[in-house]
Design a protein around this motif. Structure first.
Motif, PDB file in Angstrom:
ATOM      1  N   SER A   1      -0.254   6.745 -11.856  1.00 50.54           N
ATOM      2  CA  SER A   1       1.151   6.555 -11.494  1.00 50.54           C
ATOM      3  C   SER A   1       1.304   5.426 -10.469  1.00 50.54           C
ATOM      4  O   SER A   1       0.389   5.138  -9.694  1.00 50.54           O
ATOM      5  N   LYS A   2       2.467   4.787 -10.475  1.00 46.70           N
ATOM      6  CA  LYS A   2       2.740   3.700  -9.521  1.00 46.70           C
ATOM      7  C   LYS A   2       2.703   4.226  -8.085  1.00 46.70           C
ATOM      8  O   LYS A   2       2.263   3.519  -7.178  1.00 46.70           O
ATOM      9  N   ARG A   3       3.165   5.469  -7.906  1.00 47.00           N
ATOM     10  CA  ARG A   3       3.177   6.033  -6.542  1.00 47.00           C
ATOM     11  C   ARG A   3       1.768   6.273  -6.031  1.00 47.00           C
ATOM     12  O   ARG A   3       1.466   6.013  -4.859  1.00 47.00           O
ATOM     13  N   ALA A   4       0.872   6.742  -6.910  1.00 46.38           N
ATOM     14  CA  ALA A   4      -0.514   6.971  -6.509  1.00 46.38           C
ATOM     15  C   ALA A   4      -1.189   5.650  -6.134  1.00 46.38           C
ATOM     16  O   ALA A   4      -1.916   5.573  -5.136  1.00 46.38           O
ATOM     17  N   LEU A   5      -0.935   4.609  -6.929  1.00 41.46           N
ATOM     18  CA  LEU A   5      -1.506   3.295  -6.626  1.00 41.46           C
ATOM     19  C   LEU A   5      -0.924   2.734  -5.331  1.00 41.46           C
ATOM     20  O   LEU A   5      -1.652   2.118  -4.525  1.00 41.46           O
ATOM     21  N   LYS A   6       0.354   2.997  -5.101  1.00 39.05           N
ATOM     22  CA  LYS A   6       1.018   2.480  -3.907  1.00 39.05           C
ATOM     23  C   LYS A   6       0.427   3.081  -2.635  1.00 39.05           C
ATOM     24  O   LYS A   6       0.129   2.350  -1.679  1.00 39.05           O
ATOM     25  N   VAL A   7       0.231   4.398  -2.602  1.00 36.36           N
ATOM     26  CA  VAL A   7      -0.280   5.027  -1.381  1.00 36.36           C
ATOM     27  C   VAL A   7      -1.739   4.625  -1.118  1.00 36.36           C
ATOM     28  O   VAL A   7      -2.210   4.662   0.019  1.00 36.36           O
ATOM     29  N   PHE A   8      -2.436   4.239  -2.183  1.00 39.41           N
ATOM     30  CA  PHE A   8      -3.800   3.724  -2.012  1.00 39.41           C
ATOM     31  C   PHE A   8      -3.780   2.322  -1.416  1.00 39.41           C
ATOM     32  O   PHE A   8      -4.473   2.034  -0.426  1.00 39.41           O
ATOM     33  N   LEU A   9      -2.966   1.438  -1.999  1.00 37.55           N
ATOM     34  CA  LEU A   9      -2.938   0.042  -1.570  1.00 37.55           C
ATOM     35  C   LEU A   9      -2.363  -0.131  -0.172  1.00 37.55           C
ATOM     36  O   LEU A   9      -2.776  -1.031   0.570  1.00 37.55           O
ATOM     37  N   ILE A  10      -1.421   0.731   0.204  1.00 37.32           N
ATOM     38  CA  ILE A  10      -0.723   0.549   1.476  1.00 37.32           C
ATOM     39  C   ILE A  10      -1.629   0.781   2.682  1.00 37.32           C
ATOM     40  O   ILE A  10      -1.350   0.323   3.787  1.00 37.32           O
ATOM     41  N   GLN A  11      -2.756   1.475   2.464  1.00 42.33           N
ATOM     42  CA  GLN A  11      -3.675   1.755   3.566  1.00 42.33           C
ATOM     43  C   GLN A  11      -4.809   0.735   3.677  1.00 42.33           C
ATOM     44  O   GLN A  11      -5.542   0.716   4.671  1.00 42.33           O
ATOM     45  N   ILE A  12      -4.968  -0.121   2.685  1.00 40.15           N
ATOM     46  CA  ILE A  12      -6.065  -1.093   2.701  1.00 40.15           C
ATOM     47  C   ILE A  12      -6.018  -2.021   3.918  1.00 40.15           C
ATOM     48  O   ILE A  12      -7.056  -2.281   4.549  1.00 40.15           O
ATOM     49  N   PRO A  13      -4.834  -2.560   4.317  1.00 40.02           N
ATOM     50  CA  PRO A  13      -4.807  -3.425   5.513  1.00 40.02           C
ATOM     51  C   PRO A  13      -5.354  -2.740   6.763  1.00 40.02           C
ATOM     52  O   PRO A  13      -6.018  -3.400   7.582  1.00 40.02           O
TER      53      PRO A  13
ATOM     54  N   GLN B   1      -1.140  13.717  -8.483  1.00 42.66           N
ATOM     55  CA  GLN B   1      -0.797  14.365  -7.218  1.00 42.66           C
ATOM     56  C   GLN B   1      -2.027  14.495  -6.321  1.00 42.66           C
ATOM     57  O   GLN B   1      -1.965  14.272  -5.106  1.00 42.66           O
ATOM     58  N   GLN B   2      -3.156  14.863  -6.930  1.00 41.96           N
ATOM     59  CA  GLN B   2      -4.392  15.008  -6.165  1.00 41.96           C
ATOM     60  C   GLN B   2      -4.840  13.658  -5.592  1.00 41.96           C
ATOM     61  O   GLN B   2      -5.310  13.585  -4.451  1.00 41.96           O
ATOM     62  N   ILE B   3      -4.690  12.595  -6.365  1.00 43.07           N
ATOM     63  CA  ILE B   3      -5.046  11.260  -5.899  1.00 43.07           C
ATOM     64  C   ILE B   3      -4.204  10.871  -4.694  1.00 43.07           C
ATOM     65  O   ILE B   3      -4.719  10.347  -3.693  1.00 43.07           O
ATOM     66  N   GLU B   4      -2.893  11.112  -4.783  1.00 39.20           N
ATOM     67  CA  GLU B   4      -1.988  10.748  -3.687  1.00 39.20           C
ATOM     68  C   GLU B   4      -2.378  11.436  -2.385  1.00 39.20           C
ATOM     69  O   GLU B   4      -2.526  10.790  -1.346  1.00 39.20           O
TER      70      GLU B   4
END
Length: 496
Positions: free
Chosen positions: A428-440, A305-308
């Motif tokens: 978690s997949k959700r934590a990884l997703k919110v990280f990757l989605i901002q890279i672009p 949760q903290q990562i997200e």
């Protein structure tokens, strides 16, 4: 689902509280830095940085890590609501802190000549300066101990206010000294700023927990040995960190004080941005993580949760920083510091990886697994020093930014592997997703800074900032109720 939303709301709330406080602190600090750079220039910044690095190295070596290890014990007492045990721990903590303050001051006095030779390329003329600066180590040790008490007791409001007041006091003290005395004001400024910060912190801590020590009580001191054992490893980690930073800056000093000053200024700007998000982790997240450190499922859940939240909050700030840095350097520093822009634009990417790394790295500390924490820090410090020195030799100041970003990526990978093997942590997949989605958005922001100029630069840059912000707001609203509640209160307040 409601409990999960409450957890996200709490993280977002206290990140906002400390982020808001840090924004005011940053404005004050940047204003102070702006005035200081005008008054003493890049060379003065380099000398000031050398003083601070050495003093921090002495403090981190002699404080035995109590200011960090004690947070865990205090937080557990608060969770158990055991006031008698808490009072006893406070006496133990303050007694050891008092002794380490004396030790640190004594070390600085006796080694002042060596520090002058080491910190200024063999120049012995700064011996008296380090001698006069020795009380700073003692003030900082006591200040750190009282901050640990405030953190562990979760007195978050008092902590935020005291931090803000300390920065205001620092501004009021240092600027007049630099104005009237120039470089000669450096030493008295550092001493008085440190003293004022200690007094302000002690005021808020002593109001709730009256000051008591027992430095001659063997039983009390003996009870702190476990805390010291854990803290020693944190001290070693801090020593390696400060040592790594000193190796880098001393190496750069060979190319001149101005080069070191540019590096210091770039690091300073990046660290200011990090404070918006990461200050809440140490103040709120770490004590809460410590209180549940024995429950694996809750540790995993809280860390993810903290990562997200950290990733969603830091990403738009990174994009805005990259786009706005040319203007920020001119406004908050001086045009002479424009050479630090490219370095800082790439170095700030490391904060994106830090948003993923820091919540995981705290798990070893919360579990008092100090050896693992030390290993993580040692691997990162080694990678950082090697990468920065090689990068500077190959491409100068700009390449240092690439090295810092790469070190951040390697740190994340290393911490993930170690924590997964040791504690069974799963990202978690959700934590990884919110990280990757901002890279672009970050990549496009970098492209804009190198390919566009004039009005097109600011128009396209502004669109990228808005796009990144919209993504973060969407995901935060999806998982929290805090933003909607705030919007609702604003509508009611203004009858919209």
């Amino acid at each position: 689902m409601r409990e999960q939303n409450k957890a996200y709301d709490r993280i977002l709330k206290y990140t906002g509280v400390f982020g808001g406080t840090q924004s005011l602190i940053t404005v004050m600090t940047v204003l102070r830095t702006k005035l200081v750079t005008l008054l003493i220039g890049p060379a003065g910044m380099g000398i000031n940085g050398s003083f601070n690095r050495t003093l921090n190295l002495v403090k981190s070596t002699t404080d035995l890590g109590i200011h960090f290890s004690s947070v865990r014990d205090i937080s557990e007492c608060i969770e158990e609501n055991n006031r008698e045990k808490l009072d006893n721990i406070l006496v133990v903590v303050r007694s050891w802190v008092f002794l380490t303050a004396i030790l640190g001051t004594a070390v600085c006095i006796t080694m002042s000549h060596l520090f002058s030779l080491w910190g200024f390329g063999g120049d012995k003329n700064y011996t008296l300066s380090f001698l006069l600066l020795s009380p700073v180590v003692g003030f900082s040790a006591i200040n750190g101990g009282e901050i640990a008490i405030i953190k562990g007791a979760r007195m978050l409001k008092q902590m935020a206010v005291s931090q803000l007041l300390a920065v205001i006091a620092g501004l009021c003290i240092s600027v007049p000294l630099f104005y009237y005395f120039g470089l000669l004001g450096l030493v008295p400024s550092l001493v008085l700023v440190s003293l004022s910060s200690m007094i302000i912190t002690c005021y808020y801590s002593f109001k709730t927990f009256p000051y008591k020590i027992a430095i001659f009580n063997k039983k009390s001191l003996g009870e702190g040995l476990e805390m010291i054992r854990v803290g020693i490893f944190f001290t070693l980690a801090s020593f390696f960190g400060a040592g790594a930073y000193s190796i880098i800056t001393n190496y750069l000093m060979n190319s001149g004080a101005e080069v070191t000053g540019f590096y210091e200024a770039g690091n300073l700007l990046v660290s200011y941005l990090g404070l918006f998000v990461f200050s809440a982790m140490e103040a709120d997240y770490y004590p809460r993580l410590s209180s549940i450190n024995r429950i694996k499922s809750r540790v995993n859940e809280l860390a993810n949760q903290q990562i997200e939240v950290a990733s969603l909050l830091i990403s738009p700030l990174l994009v805005a920083f990259i786009i706005g840095l040319p203007l920020l350097v001119v406004v908050f520093l001086t045009p002479r510091f424009s050479e630090t822009i490219v370095m800082a634009q790439f170095a700030v990417i490391s904060l994106s990886f830090k948003a993923m790394t820091q919540p995981i790295a705290y798990i070893s500390l919360a579990k008092a697994d100090s050896k693992i924490f030390l290993l993580q820090e040692l691997l990162y410090d080694t990678a950082l020093v090697v990468l920065v020195l090689v990068a500077f030799k190959l491409g100068g100041l700009n390449w240092i930014g690439y090295a810092i970003a790469l070190a951040g990526l390697l740190d994340w990978i290393m911490v993930m592997i170690i924590t997964q093997k040791r504690y069974g942590f799963i990202l978690s997949k959700r934590a990884l997703k919110v990280f990757l989605i901002q890279i672009p958005s970050v990549i496009v922001a970098l492209i804009v800074t190198f390919k566009l100029e004039g009005w097109w630069y600011w128009i396209v840059g502004g669109i990228v900032i808005l796009f990144s912000s919209a993504i973060s707001i969407y995901y935060l609203r999806k998982n929290t109720t805090l933003i909607d509640n705030i919007c609702h209160k604003i509508k009611n307040r203004f009858k919209l």
